[in-house]
Design an enzyme around this catalytic site. Structure first.
Site, short mmCIF file in Angstrom:
data_model
loop_
_atom_site.label_atom_id
_atom_site.label_comp_id
_atom_site.label_asym_id
_atom_site.label_seq_id
_atom_site.Cartn_x
_atom_site.Cartn_y
_atom_site.Cartn_z
N ARG A 260 1.17 -1.31 -0.23
CA ARG A 260 0.02 0.01 0.02
C ARG A 260 0.77 1.34 0.01
NH1 ARG A 260 -4.74 -1.62 4.12
NH2 ARG A 260 -5.13 -3.93 3.21
N ARG A 275 2.04 1.67 10.43
CA ARG A 275 2.06 2.13 9.25
C ARG A 275 2.90 1.76 8.22
NH1 ARG A 275 -2.34 4.93 7.21
NH2 ARG A 275 -3.20 5.51 9.05
N GLU A 347 -5.96 -1.17 14.77
CA GLU A 347 -6.72 -2.03 13.95
C GLU A 347 -5.91 -3.13 13.30
OE1 GLU A 347 -8.70 -0.03 10.79
OE2 GLU A 347 -9.07 -1.72 9.64
N SER A 350 -10.40 -6.05 9.69
CA SER A 350 -11.76 -5.31 9.08
C SER A 350 -12.72 -6.46 8.48
CB SER A 350 -11.40 -4.33 8.06
OG SER A 350 -12.23 -3.60 8.02
N ARG A 388 0.56 -5.13 13.25
CA ARG A 388 0.30 -4.69 14.40
C ARG A 388 0.09 -5.69 15.34
NH1 ARG A 388 -3.79 -0.45 11.28
NH2 ARG A 388 -2.59 0.71 10.43
#
Length: 432
Positions: A260, A275, A347, A350, A388
């Site tokens: 990403r 991130r 997070e 999802s 994470r």
RNA sequence: GGAGAGGUGGCUGAGUGGUUGAAAGCAGCGGUUUGCUAAACCGCCGUACUGAUUAUAUCGGUACCGAGGGUUCAAAUCCCUCCCUCUCCGCCA
């Protein structure tokens, strides 16, 4: 992609549902294009019908040696008109399709309504954050001291945001991947797949990354391919343009790296694993009948939670509000891990039900019991994302001396290791 | 990368300009027969868009034989471009 018929017939409902997302979409343009398209089709198809009939007559006349110059000349004119109108139809089709591709999915009824993440609802909190008798450190400090990763060297070879794991750090990645895949395949009923890590634009459009997210992806220009931002893309596209003949539901799980660009996130959380531009993830994807998709969403979340429970990590599940669900989702749960070093929730998963939104874009259908063909519902969820998770493992497991106590469930995947200590890490140090 | 062959419905496989949406077979669905099973026989058996009608049921139209363009009154069938697959050779892991 929404069904144009739904927009046509329930315009007010669609408009109201979209409004809950906090944006206004110009349905008028879509509806105008739709009306124009159908008017053109009615006209041009009548012309084609006539041409087909007359052409058949011409064939019959020729067979009998009769003259038919007049008919041929007439049909030549009709043919020219058809060519013109076909071009108009093509233009309108493109307009309509590109407009439809811009419209997000309709939020599921009953979601918390709100403009942003402040309106998300905490569905449940599981586990209790540990009470420290010292000030907990962040994962960067802990991991670098233990030699688990080396961000400085990775930056030299690639750039910021591309982690380099070393020694026990690298092994931990591999162990977590195997741990999660084993549970999903052996206990949760998923079939493992190992897909391509690059996909073409059609696949990216099918799952909804294109056209809106183009700037967030890495693109291989020479071959017009994109590095996948999630396994969702290749795995969902397995059944692209198919009528699935096998029994539903189909449950698949895959490990892939994810890429990403995080365009627009420059400067945010640049240090560490929170991130990053490249990360590992185990993903779960389901193809289900529409009637069962919301029940399947609940088990999907439970399957992701099971991983975290076994790792003894405190987490919470959020039910996302109408303004915070992703473009393609109708309903979405986020799972967040507690990270004491950050003093924040992170997070790691999802889980979304896309209903028929992706299936319609990607042309994924199945045969209903009554024999009719219909779009499947697709779901996916992280099960879970690695970086994470590593952050949480390090920060929650840290001891006053800087070592890390690992969850018992992980030990079989790490050759019996129960604790990461400086000594163990040092023996594997790259620069000695 | 070089040379050759080929891409037709869930599958196998006919079809080289005019009732071909597409023969035939298999699979599938429904039925008859049968104590049950099997077999046999009969029928059905693509998708999308679009129009009519109160109708996701019915009837009609259009499109689709790898994709896109072209020739023609008419294209699965002729021409062009692209994509893909297979075989052989080379190269590489």
């Amino acid at each position: 992609m929404l069904d144009i018929k739904l927009i046509r017939e329930k315009e007010a409902d669609v408009r109201a549902a979209l409004l809950k997302r906090g944006s206004i979409f110009k349905l008028e343009d879509v509806l105008a294009a739709d009306r124009r398209r159908r008017a053109l089709l009615t006209e041009v198809e009548a012309l084609k019908s006539r041409r087909n009939a007359v052409s058949k007559e011409i064939g019959a006349l020729k067979k009998q040696g009769q003259p038919c110059d007049e008919q041929q000349a007439a049909m030549r004119t009709v043919g020219d008109r058809i060519t013109e109108m076909d071009n108009e139809v093509r233009t309108v089709d493109l307009e309509l399709e590109s407009a439809l591709l811009q419209i997000p999915n309709l939020p599921y009824a009953g979601l918390p309504v709100g403009p942003d993440k402040e309106s998300n609802r905490v569905a449940r909190t599981v586990g209790t954050p540990r009470v420290f008798d010292f000030k907990p450190k962040g994962h960067v400090e802990l991991g670098e001291a233990l030699g688990l990763f080396d961000f400085a060297r990775a930056t030299r070879m690639t750039g910021a945001g591309f982690p380099l794991f070393i020694g026990v750090g690298a092994r931990l990645e591999r162990a977590l991947i195997q741990f999660m895949l084993d549970i999903h395949t052996q206990e949760h009923g998923y079939t493992e797949v190992s897909p391509p890590f690059v996909c073409n634009p059609a696949a990216m459009t099918g799952t909804g990354q294109l056209p809106k997210m183009a700037e967030d992806m890495y693109r291989v220009n020479a071959d017009d391919l994109y590095l996948i931002p999630t396994a969702e893309v290749p795995v969902t596209n397995i059944y692209r343009e198919e009528i699935i003949e096998q029994t539903l539901p189909i449950r698949l799980t895959a490990y892939t790296p994810c890429f990403r660009r995080e365009a627009g996130a420059a400067g945010r959380e640049t240090r560490g694993l929170i991130r990053v531009h490249q990360f590992d993830k185990v993903e779960m994807v389901k193809f289900v009948e529409p009637e069962t998709s919301y029940a399947e969403l609940e088990t999907l979340v439970a399957d992701a939670e099971d991983i975290l429970k076994r790792l003894e990590l405190p987490y919470r599940v959020l039910e996302l509000c109408t303004g915070d669900i992703s473009f393609a989702a109708a309903k979405c749960y986020d799972i967040e891990l507690w990270a004491p070093g950050q003093n924040d929730w992170l997070e790691v998963s999802s889980c979304s039900n896309f209903e028929s939104f992706q299936a319609r874009r990607a042309g994924i259908r199945y045969r209903r019991k009554d024999g009719k063909v219909d779009f499947v519902h697709t779901l996916n969820g992280s099960g879970v994302a690695l970086p994470r998770l590593v952050v949480a493992l390090l920060e929650n497991g840290q001891q006053a001396d800087g070592s890390i106590v690992l969850p018992k469930a992980l030990s079989p995947f790490l050759g019996g290791m129960t604790r990461i200590e400086r000594k163990a890490a040092e023996t594997k140090k790259v620069d000695g």
